[in-house]
Design an enzyme around this catalytic site. Structure first.
Site: not given
Ligand code: BGC
Length: 346
Positions: A104, A175, A309
């Site tokens: 991210h 998210h 997402e």
């Molecule tokens: C990821 C997860 C993660 C979450 C929060 C998601 O987009 O795929 O693995 O735990 O985000 O960080």
């Protein structure tokens, strides 16, 4: 409507809160910190109002959580393996944020920035962000924006745009976590339809192990609606990440007029349809939500919210073989990614 909080964000200034509303009575709130969606309240047919989004008690609580609740994610949503990629013969090293990998957008991703409010009214808000050359290791100055728009039909549109002055991989998403039952309940009782023929198996760190795999005859086949619980943890590909946390390559192939996914609350009073121009959706069943601050004095448990997402496939800067548009934004081009979450009271 625009408000300021008394509490301060990490930069010492108040959080700015924006409220969108429509004549149907739906109310959405967001804040400039992380261009984060805080709440989406949907009027139901029985006269009640249902909170569809997971969220914290106050803006300050968002700073403490690591689940990226409702946040805008950039420059690159999902993972880049070993925090490295090579572009035109040059290798770029990024700031890792999950073990050796980047998740991210790095330690100080777009979720941890104050976005500028360019304009806002009752139905839409435009926020923007400037990311300097070298930010989290990425090449080029990047100008990003997000437009949140609430339609009269309870459709929440989220449009990310970006331009750059050096070639750079870009993958922006929101998210948001949903619980359409509007309470701290097990989201695995939701029914899900994911219009995708293939998913991407990953290792325990969420890095793609190989190529795409057909969902046929697997627990990843959501082409016909089924509860998330139906085949939960029934296969090793789920067990390595504690549930569903996988990218699905969509049948819609970027066609916003074709649904990518549909979700129904356990009590069937609220449905949500998802549309996107992105090639894939990451379906994350909230496997690691345990301990995340919730509203009131509570914390979330695992599997109390699900995220869908809109994204390019994970690690695509290192995977030119993936069947999707090029993830590299070129100077002079514009990145545009539009996703709509359509709330339908039943
Ligand atoms: C990821 C997860 C993660 C979450 C929060 C998601 O987009 O795929 O693995 O735990 O985000 O960080």
């Amino acid at each position: 409507m625009l408000n300021e909080t008394t509490g301060a964000a990490p930069d010492g200034l108040p959080f700015r809160l924006i409220t969108l509303r429509n004549d149907a009575g739906m109310v959405v709130t967001l804040m400039d910190w992380g261009a984060t969606l805080l709440s989406a309240r949907v009027p139901l047919n029985d006269g009640s109002v249902r909170e569809a989004l997971l969220g914290c008690a106050t803006p300050e609580h968002y700073i403490e959580q690591t689940a990226y609740l409702g946040a805008s994610i950039g420059r690159y949503a999902n993972r880049i393996a070993k925090s490295q990629f090579t572009l035109n013969g040059q290798t770029w090293t990024l700031t890792p944020s999950q073990g050796e990998n980047q998740l991210h957008g790095g330690k100080e991703g777009f979720d941890k920035r104050r976005w500028r409010i360019e304009r806002q009214n009752d139905s839409e808000a435009l926020l923007s962000l400037t990311s300097q050359d070298g930010d989290q290791g990425f090449p080029g100055n990047l100008n990003a924006s997000v437009l949140y728009r609430l339609g009269e039909d309870n459709r929440l549109a989220i449009e990310y745009r970006a331009t750059t002055d050096k070639p750079c991989p870009v993958n922006l998403t929101n998210h948001a976590y949903f619980n359409l039952d509007g309470e701290q309940s097990d989201v695995r009782n939701h029914t899900l339809q994911l219009l995708a023929d293939d998913y991407l198996p990953v290792d325990a760190m969420g890095i793609p192990t190989g190529g795409l795999k057909s969902v046929a005859q697997t627990s990843f086949d959501f082409r016909q609606p089924k509860t998330v619980a139906a085949d939960f943890l029934s296969e090793e590909d789920q067990r390595v990440v504690n549930g569903y946390d996988h990218a699905f390559l969509l049948q819609a192939q970027g066609d916003i007029s074709k649904p990518a996914a549909q979700v129904w609350s356990a009590d069937k009073k609220l449905q949500m349809a998802v549309y996107t121009t992105a090639p894939a959706l990451q379906f994350y069943s909230g496997n690691f939500l345990e301990g995340t601050p919730a509203r009131g004095n509570a914390t979330y448990g695992a599997w109390q919210g699900l995220a869908l997402e809109s994204e390019l496939l994970p690690d695509s800067p290192n995977r030119p073989d993936f069947p999707q548009p090029d993830c590299v934004l070129q100077p002079g081009d514009e990145y545009v990614s539009l996703t709509e979450y359509h709330f339908i009271p039943a």
